[in-house]
Scaffold this motif. Structure first.
Motif, short mmCIF file in Angstrom:
data_model
loop_
_atom_site.label_atom_id
_atom_site.label_comp_id
_atom_site.label_asym_id
_atom_site.label_seq_id
_atom_site.Cartn_x
_atom_site.Cartn_y
_atom_site.Cartn_z
N PRO A 182 0.80 -1.24 0.00
CA PRO A 182 0.00 0.00 0.00
C PRO A 182 0.83 1.29 0.00
N SER A 183 2.08 1.22 -0.40
CA SER A 183 3.02 2.32 -0.27
C SER A 183 2.60 3.58 -1.02
N LYS A 184 3.00 4.73 -0.45
CA LYS A 184 2.85 6.02 -1.15
C LYS A 184 4.18 6.46 -1.75
N GLN A 185 5.22 5.69 -1.46
CA GLN A 185 6.54 5.96 -2.04
C GLN A 185 7.24 4.63 -2.26
N GLU A 186 7.76 4.41 -3.46
CA GLU A 186 8.49 3.19 -3.79
C GLU A 186 9.35 3.44 -5.02
N GLY A 187 10.16 2.47 -5.35
CA GLY A 187 10.77 2.38 -6.65
C GLY A 187 10.06 1.21 -7.33
N GLY A 245 -1.86 -3.81 -4.83
CA GLY A 245 -0.88 -2.75 -4.65
C GLY A 245 -1.42 -1.39 -5.07
N SER A 246 -0.74 -0.36 -4.61
CA SER A 246 -1.14 1.02 -4.92
C SER A 246 -0.64 1.44 -6.30
N THR A 247 -1.09 2.61 -6.71
CA THR A 247 -0.69 3.17 -8.01
C THR A 247 0.72 3.76 -7.98
N GLY A 249 6.58 2.03 -9.55
CA GLY A 249 6.63 0.86 -10.42
C GLY A 249 5.70 -0.26 -10.02
N ILE A 250 4.89 -0.09 -8.98
CA ILE A 250 4.00 -1.18 -8.53
C ILE A 250 3.07 -1.65 -9.65
N PRO A 251 2.44 -0.74 -10.42
CA PRO A 251 1.57 -1.21 -11.51
C PRO A 251 2.30 -1.99 -12.60
N GLU A 252 3.63 -1.92 -12.64
CA GLU A 252 4.38 -2.72 -13.61
C GLU A 252 4.37 -4.20 -13.24
N LEU A 253 4.02 -4.50 -11.98
CA LEU A 253 4.11 -5.86 -11.47
C LEU A 253 2.78 -6.59 -11.38
N LEU A 254 1.68 -5.83 -11.28
CA LEU A 254 0.39 -6.44 -10.97
C LEU A 254 -0.67 -6.18 -12.05
N GLN A 255 -1.74 -6.94 -11.97
CA GLN A 255 -2.85 -6.77 -12.90
C GLN A 255 -3.62 -5.50 -12.55
N GLU A 256 -4.17 -4.86 -13.56
CA GLU A 256 -4.83 -3.56 -13.39
C GLU A 256 -5.96 -3.62 -12.36
N GLU A 257 -6.69 -4.73 -12.31
CA GLU A 257 -7.87 -4.81 -11.44
C GLU A 257 -7.52 -4.95 -9.96
N VAL A 258 -6.24 -5.16 -9.64
CA VAL A 258 -5.85 -5.25 -8.22
C VAL A 258 -5.02 -4.04 -7.78
N ILE A 259 -5.03 -2.99 -8.59
CA ILE A 259 -4.31 -1.75 -8.27
C ILE A 259 -5.30 -0.72 -7.72
N ASN A 293 -12.92 -2.57 -2.03
CA ASN A 293 -13.54 -3.13 -3.23
C ASN A 293 -12.71 -4.26 -3.82
N ILE A 294 -11.40 -4.07 -3.86
CA ILE A 294 -10.51 -5.09 -4.43
C ILE A 294 -10.49 -6.34 -3.56
N LEU A 295 -10.40 -6.17 -2.25
CA LEU A 295 -10.37 -7.33 -1.35
C LEU A 295 -11.69 -8.09 -1.39
N GLU A 296 -12.80 -7.38 -1.52
CA GLU A 296 -14.10 -8.05 -1.65
C GLU A 296 -14.12 -8.92 -2.90
N ARG A 297 -13.61 -8.39 -4.01
CA ARG A 297 -13.59 -9.16 -5.25
C ARG A 297 -12.68 -10.38 -5.12
#
Length: 389
Positions: free
Chosen positions: A295-300, A317-319, A322-332, A343-347
Motif C-alpha cells: 500500500p506504499s505512497k513511495q516506492e521504486g 498494490g497502490s498506483t 513501479g507497482i503497476p508494472e508488477l500487478l494486474q490492473e484490477e488489483v491496483i 472493493n478489491i479485497l471483496e472481489r
C-alpha cells in the motif's frame, strides 16, 4: 581497481562492531567485485546496543569491503550543521576511487555525485526510487526539502555516464538519462521451483470463503508512507460487513502510530506485528498468508512485492511508482484510498485466486538472479572499459 558505493542506507553496526543489515548484504555487495578489487561503502550508519543476531540482522562481511560511516544528513542537525564535515570525507574517498556507484535517492549520493563532477570522475547511478515521493511523504521537514532533493536526483541521473533503474518505465520517465542504462531490480531470487506454485494452488483450492483471509505486508512500521494504516482501516470496514480478514505486518520500527489506529478500531485480535524476520524466514511467512498488500505512497520497484510474487501469492498494490508494472490492473488501488482497497479485497475473497497466483509466479521469473546479473554484468563491464580507456 577501487570502487565506491554511496547510499543513505542505513547500515547498522552492532555492539561488537559488526556491520549488519537485512537488504544491504554481502550478497548485494559481491556483485561489484566483478569489476573492483576493493569496495569502499560510504553510508549513513547507526550503532546498535545489541548483537546482529539479537537484532535479527545479517552480518555483512566480505574481503575487500571497507565502510566509511556517515551521520544522518536527513535530520535538521545533519542537513544544516554536519554536512560540511562529511562533504570533506566523501570528497577524499571519491578522489581515491576508480569506479563510483551512487544509489539514489540519497543525500550521501548527492554529495558523492557533486564530488565526482568536481574531480571530473565518471559515475554510475543506481536509481531505486523517487526523491520527491520519498521526502514529500516523510515529514514536514521532508516537504520543505523535497523540491531540492528532486532536482538533485534529476541532475545527478541526467549527468551520469551509466545508469541502472529498478523499474522498466516509471523512474526512467521521471529521471531520464543520456547514457547507457538497464532496468534491473535489487531483488535476489534464485531459480524458482514449480513446487512453490503447486503448494500455493493447493492452499487456494482448500480455502473456504468463510475461512480467515490473512493479508500481509513487509515494510518498516514506523514510516507512514508505507501505507499499512490504509489496509488496517480497510479490514475494519470489511469485517463490519461480515468478512474475516486479518493483517500481519513484518518489519522493524516503532509501532506506536499503527497500534493507536488498531486500538481505536478495536482490531487487536485481527492485526499482528511480527517484527523483523530473517530474510530466509520471510519466504516461509509469505507461504502462510493468503494475500500480499503493497500500500506504499513511495516506492521504486518494491523488492518485498516481487518476493511475494515469487511465492505465487495473490497480491494487491497502490498506483505508486513501479507497482503497476508488477500487478494486474484490477488489483491496483489509488494510494491511500481505503474504499478502493475494500472493493478489491471483496472481489478477491469471492474470486478464483488461482489465476492471480499463476500470473504472479510467471511475472516473478523475470526477476531471477541469473537474468538480472547478466544485465548488470554487461553494464559494469562497459563502465570499467570506459574508465580504462
Amino acid at each position: 581497481m577501487v570502487g565506491l558505493f554511496s547510499f543513505d542506507g542505513p547500515m547498522y553496526r552492532d555492539i561488537n562492531g559488526v556491520y549488519c543489515n537485512t537488504t544491504i548484504t554481502s550478497e548485494m555487495f559481491s556483485r561489484y567485485f566483478r569489476v573492483v578489487d576493493k569496495l569502499v561503502v560510504v553510508i549513513r550508519t547507526y550503532h546498535l546496543d545489541k548483537t546482529y543476531e539479537e537484532a535479527a540482522l545479517k552480518k555483512v562481511d566480505l574481503e575487500g569491503l571497507e565502510f566509511v560511516e556517515i551521520g544522518n544528513l536527513n535530520s535538521l542537525k545533519g542537513f544544516f550543521f554536519e554536512k560540511k564535515k562529511y562533504k570533506k570525507i566523501i570528497l577524499e574517498q571519491v578522489g581515491q576511487a576508480d569506479l563510483i556507484f551512487a544509489r539514489m535517492p540519497s543525500t550521501v549520493s548527492d554529495i558523492t555525485i557533486k564530488a565526482a563532477r568536481k574531480t571530473n570522475k565518471k559515475y554510475m547511478v543506481e536509481v531505486g526510487g523517487c526523491a520527491w515521493d520519498a521526502f514529500w511523504n516523510h515529514s514536514f521537514l521532508g516537504k520543505i526539502i523535497a523540491p531540492y532533493m528532486f532536482l538533485n536526483e534529476k541532475k545527478g541521473v541526467r549527468n551520469a555516464s551509466f545508469a541502472s533503474y529498478v523499474t522498466e518505465r516509471w523512474l526512467q520517465r521521471r529521471y531520464p538519462c543520456d547514457c547507457q542504462s538497464i532496468a534491473a531490480s535489487n531483488v535476489y531470487l534464485n531459480l524458482l521451483r514449480d513446487s512453490v506454485l503447486d503448494k500455493r494452488l493447493e492452499k487456494i483450492r482448500t480455502k473456504d470463503k468463510k475461512d480467515v483471509f490473512i493479508i500481509g505486508t513487509t515494510a518498516a512500521v514506523n514510516v507512514k508512507y508505507k501505507g499499512q494504516e490504509y489496509v488496517i482501516k480497510a479490514i475494519y470496514e470489511l469485517n463490519k460487513k461480515g468478512y474475516n480478514f486479518e493483517y500481519e505486518l513484518v518489519g522493524g520500527g516503532d509501532t506506536t502510530y499503527l497500534k493507536e489506529i488498531v486500538d481505536k478500531l478495536d482490531l487487536n485480535d485481527k492485526v499482528r506485528f511480527k517484527g523483523l524476520l530473517l530474510h530466509e524466514d520471510v519466504f516461509d511467512w509469505l507461504d502462510s498468508i493468503d494475500i500480499y498488500a503493497q500500500p506504499s505512497k513511495q516506492e521504486g520497484l518494491p523488492r518485498a512485492l516481487i518476493e511475494a510474487l515469487s511465492r505465487a501469492c495473490p497480491a494487491i498494490g497502490s498506483t505508486t511508482a513501479g507497482i503497476p508494472e508488477l500487478l494486474q490492473e484490477e488489483v491496483i488501488f489509488n494510494n491511500g484510498n481505503v474504499k478502493d482497497i475494500c472493493n478489491i479485497l471483496e472481489r478477491l475473497a469471492s474470486a478464483n485466486m488461482m489465476e492471480y497466483a499463476k500470473k504472479n509466479f510467471k511475472k516473478a521469473h523475470e526477476f531471477e538472479l541469473s537474468h538480472l546479473d547478466e544485465k548488470r554484468n554487461t553494464l559494469y563491464d562497459s563502465y570499467k572499459r570506459f574508465i580504462q580507456h
